[in-house]
Design a protein around this motif. Structure first.
Motif, PDB file in Angstrom:
ATOM      1  N   ASP A   6       2.581   5.803  -2.813  1.00 13.94           N
ATOM      2  CA  ASP A   6       0.665   6.131  -2.998  1.00 13.94           C
ATOM      3  C   ASP A   6       0.111   4.745  -2.435  1.00 13.94           C
ATOM      4  OD1 ASP A   6       0.933   9.025  -2.851  1.00 13.94           O
ATOM      5  OD2 ASP A   6       0.676   9.001  -5.412  1.00 13.94           O
ATOM      6  N   ILE A   7       0.959   3.352  -3.050  1.00 13.92           N
ATOM      7  CA  ILE A   7       0.733   2.363  -3.208  1.00 13.92           C
ATOM      8  C   ILE A   7       0.834   1.950  -1.916  1.00 13.92           C
ATOM      9  CG2 ILE A   7       0.680  -0.257  -3.471  1.00 13.92           C
ATOM     10  CD1 ILE A   7       1.396   0.979  -6.733  1.00 13.92           C
ATOM     11  N   VAL A   8       2.077   2.091  -0.652  1.00 16.19           N
ATOM     12  CA  VAL A   8       2.454   1.732   0.562  1.00 16.19           C
ATOM     13  C   VAL A   8       1.390   2.355   1.372  1.00 16.19           C
ATOM     14  CG1 VAL A   8       3.932   2.159   2.112  1.00 16.19           C
ATOM     15  CG2 VAL A   8       5.098   0.917  -0.049  1.00 16.19           C
TER      16      VAL A   8
ATOM     17  N   PRO B 163       6.361  -4.784  13.245  1.00 16.54           N
ATOM     18  CA  PRO B 163       6.040  -3.242  12.549  1.00 16.54           C
ATOM     19  C   PRO B 163       6.350  -2.383  11.213  1.00 16.54           C
ATOM     20  CG  PRO B 163       5.883  -2.966  14.409  1.00 16.54           C
ATOM     21  CD  PRO B 163       6.455  -4.668  14.453  1.00 16.54           C
ATOM     22  N   VAL B 164       7.160  -3.035  10.635  1.00 15.05           N
ATOM     23  CA  VAL B 164       7.951  -2.125   9.354  1.00 15.05           C
ATOM     24  C   VAL B 164       8.034  -2.655   8.256  1.00 15.05           C
ATOM     25  CG1 VAL B 164      10.198  -1.515   8.919  1.00 15.05           C
ATOM     26  CG2 VAL B 164       9.593  -1.640  10.983  1.00 15.05           C
ATOM     27  N   ILE B 165       7.098  -2.252   7.211  1.00 13.78           N
ATOM     28  CA  ILE B 165       6.983  -2.447   6.153  1.00 13.78           C
ATOM     29  C   ILE B 165       8.175  -1.840   5.552  1.00 13.78           C
ATOM     30  CG2 ILE B 165       5.379  -1.925   3.411  1.00 13.78           C
ATOM     31  CD1 ILE B 165       4.205  -1.098   4.896  1.00 13.78           C
ATOM     32  N   TYR B 166       9.515  -2.833   4.532  1.00 12.29           N
ATOM     33  CA  TYR B 166      10.418  -2.688   3.827  1.00 12.29           C
ATOM     34  C   TYR B 166       9.827  -2.515   2.582  1.00 12.29           C
ATOM     35  CZ  TYR B 166      12.817  -3.873   7.944  1.00 12.29           C
ATOM     36  OH  TYR B 166      13.080  -3.443   9.235  1.00 12.29           O
ATOM     37  N   VAL B 167      10.908  -1.454   2.073  1.00 12.45           N
ATOM     38  CA  VAL B 167      11.058  -0.407   0.973  1.00 12.45           C
ATOM     39  C   VAL B 167      11.549  -0.405  -0.335  1.00 12.45           C
ATOM     40  CG1 VAL B 167       8.184   0.369   1.461  1.00 12.45           C
ATOM     41  CG2 VAL B 167      10.236   1.177   0.630  1.00 12.45           C
ATOM     42  N   GLY B 168      11.984  -0.012  -1.226  1.00 16.24           N
ATOM     43  CA  GLY B 168      12.711   0.861  -1.966  1.00 16.24           C
ATOM     44  C   GLY B 168      12.058   2.335  -2.553  1.00 16.24           C
TER      45      GLY B 168
ATOM     46  N   GLY C  62      -2.370  -9.418 -10.049  1.00 19.12           N
ATOM     47  CA  GLY C  62      -3.041 -10.490  -9.572  1.00 19.12           C
ATOM     48  C   GLY C  62      -2.799 -11.492  -8.300  1.00 19.12           C
ATOM     49  N   PRO C  63      -4.008 -12.395  -7.671  1.00 22.47           N
ATOM     50  CA  PRO C  63      -3.377 -13.954  -7.116  1.00 22.47           C
ATOM     51  C   PRO C  63      -2.383 -14.764  -7.653  1.00 22.47           C
ATOM     52  CG  PRO C  63      -5.805 -13.111  -6.914  1.00 22.47           C
ATOM     53  CD  PRO C  63      -5.337 -12.377  -8.678  1.00 22.47           C
ATOM     54  N   HIS C  64      -2.045 -15.292  -7.023  1.00 24.23           N
ATOM     55  CA  HIS C  64      -0.583 -16.898  -7.525  1.00 24.23           C
ATOM     56  C   HIS C  64       0.017 -16.191  -8.193  1.00 24.23           C
ATOM     57  CE1 HIS C  64      -4.408 -18.498  -6.959  1.00 24.23           C
ATOM     58  NE2 HIS C  64      -5.493 -18.506  -8.028  1.00 24.23           N
ATOM     59  N   GLN C  65       0.294 -14.031  -7.807  1.00 28.60           N
ATOM     60  CA  GLN C  65       2.030 -14.333  -8.183  1.00 28.60           C
ATOM     61  C   GLN C  65       3.254 -14.200  -7.536  1.00 28.60           C
ATOM     62  OE1 GLN C  65       1.085  -9.989  -8.601  1.00 28.60           O
ATOM     63  NE2 GLN C  65       2.458  -9.716 -11.260  1.00 28.60           N
ATOM     64  N   GLY C  66       2.740 -14.974  -6.666  1.00 29.67           N
ATOM     65  CA  GLY C  66       4.181 -14.469  -5.516  1.00 29.67           C
ATOM     66  C   GLY C  66       4.137 -13.094  -4.824  1.00 29.67           C
ATOM     67  N   ASP C  67       5.565 -12.962  -3.966  1.00 28.22           N
ATOM     68  CA  ASP C  67       5.775 -11.606  -4.403  1.00 28.22           C
ATOM     69  C   ASP C  67       6.765 -10.528  -4.420  1.00 28.22           C
ATOM     70  OD1 ASP C  67       7.832 -12.774  -2.911  1.00 28.22           O
ATOM     71  OD2 ASP C  67       7.836 -11.760  -0.990  1.00 28.22           O
ATOM     72  N   ARG C  68       7.140 -10.623  -5.668  1.00 27.26           N
ATOM     73  CA  ARG C  68       8.244  -9.829  -6.045  1.00 27.26           C
ATOM     74  C   ARG C  68       7.349  -8.903  -6.982  1.00 27.26           C
ATOM     75  NH1 ARG C  68      12.472 -13.387  -8.603  1.00 27.26           N
ATOM     76  NH2 ARG C  68      12.299 -15.429  -8.128  1.00 27.26           N
ATOM     77  N   CYS C  69       6.479  -8.240  -7.569  1.00 31.38           N
ATOM     78  CA  CYS C  69       5.817  -7.569  -7.785  1.00 31.38           C
ATOM     79  C   CYS C  69       5.859  -6.688  -6.422  1.00 31.38           C
ATOM     80  CB  CYS C  69       4.394  -7.402  -8.269  1.00 31.38           C
ATOM     81  SG  CYS C  69       3.452  -6.065  -9.057  1.00 31.38           S
ATOM     82  N   ALA C  70       6.004  -4.937  -6.501  1.00 29.02           N
ATOM     83  CA  ALA C  70       5.675  -4.209  -5.505  1.00 29.02           C
ATOM     84  C   ALA C  70       4.715  -3.870  -4.877  1.00 29.02           C
ATOM     85  CB  ALA C  70       6.201  -2.671  -6.531  1.00 29.02           C
TER      86      ALA C  70
END
Length: 334
Positions: A266-268, A218-223, A192-200
């Motif tokens: 799928d989220i990406v 224009p690159v989304i870096y992923v694990g 949810g909002p106010h979480q920062g960006d640690r969640c995928a």
């Protein structure tokens, strides 16, 4: 009917005390509670906590300052709040950081929980208490053992997971020995909002927003894109927590999860679909974990049957909201 300060719920008022109110679940819970009739919200925060997630609630909640590791400040805050319900959400909540700071993690999560329990036992013994646990308590789970029920053995693989097992067992001990109304949740991925960006999901949405504002290539870096995880929106979590202290049995543990696993890849793809510019997806070795469970999904049957709760916000809805959130933050100079 449960009584609060001599009034039936729905009557005059219910006092609620929240620790960790500036976190994503704490702020969502506060938003939910202030909209309920007859609910008075008190909250405990560190003096250095970022209050922007609750800035819009100024004048609508009562803040008590202190540190969860300081038993005297916790005791004083609980005594002043005189709560009917306590939601203990404050924690060192990042497994990765627990490896670098295991002692701090134990102090915050175990000693902090005992400080809250002791304060409630002494100054609000009839209060209903919720303790926030985590799916990290289960550790490595084979895909064939999912969805994970509350009866699954706990085999935590990080100091964070160990600390949450100990905190939850402390709560159950207070319920058994002092007759306190304590319930424990084991939460899977909350977003949810106010979480920062640690969640995928957060990091993907943030990267897309940065790309749109020409602040990242224009690159989304992923694990690991093949992992499947169980995500629940913090507003759904807030509803569940309120219902759980209405209907949950003391001394019980409840999984708090959607019960649905979504593949990270799928989220990406959803994020790319919401993006305003074309992007490439590239695996960043630094985002790959040494060990990564292929599937983590919880069984929420016990919670649903106990409370009647159902999650309402789906992963596509989460992605759409978080894209708007990160765009707004960047547009305002965040």
């Amino acid at each position: 009917m449960v009584q609060y300060h001599g009034q039936a719920y729905g009557g005059e008022f219910v006092r609620v005390f929240i620790t960790g109110i500036t976190g994503p679940v704490g702020s969502a819970l506060a938003d939910y509670l202030v909209a309920l009739p007859g609910v008075e919200v008190h909250a405990f925060k560190r003096w250095r906590s970022d209050t922007r997630p609750i800035a819009h609630l100024a004048g609508r909640i009562t803040l008590h300052e202190g540190d969860i590791e300081d038993p005297y400040s916790v005791m004083r805050a609980v005594e002043r709040a005189a709560p009917d319900r306590v939601y203990h959400l404050a924690a060192q909540s990042y497994p990765s950081e627990s490896w670098d700071a295991p002692i701090v993690t134990m102090r915050t999560n175990v000693e902090g929980t005992i400080n809250v329990l002791e304060a409630v036992r002494r100054h609000a013994p009839r209060a209903r208490v919720h303790l926030a646990g985590t799916s990290a308590e289960y550790g490595w789970v084979q895909p064939e053992d999912t969805p994970i029920p509350e009866t699954h053995p706990t085999r935590p693989l990080s100091p964070y997971g160990v600390s949450k097992v100990a905190a939850g067992l402390s709560g159950l001990q207070y319920a058994a020995n002092y007759g306190m109304h304590v319930v424990v949740t084991r939460s899977f991925n909350h977003v949810g909002p106010h979480q920062g960006d640690r969640c995928a999901i957060q990091t993907f949405c943030r990267q897309m927003a940065l790309i749109e504002y020409d602040r990242q290539e224009p690159v989304i870096y992923v694990g690991n894109l093949e992992a499947r995880r169980d995500f629940t929106h913090t507003r759904d979590v807030a509803r569940a927590l309120w219902l759980l202290l209405d209907h949950g049995a003391p001394g019980e543990i409840y999984n708090l999860c959607s019960g649905v696993a979504t593949r990270i890849g799928d989220i990406v793809a959803m994020v790319q679909q919401h993006g305003r510019v074309p992007t490439e997806v590239r695996v960043d070795p630094a985002r790959l974990r040494p060990s990564d469970e292929p599937l983590l999904v919880g069984d929420n049957t016990k919670l649903r049957q106990t409370t009647g709760w159902q999650p309402q916000i789906t992963v596509p809805m989460i992605v759409e909201e978080l894209m708007a959130y990160w765009r707004e933050r960047l547009a305002s100079g965040g």
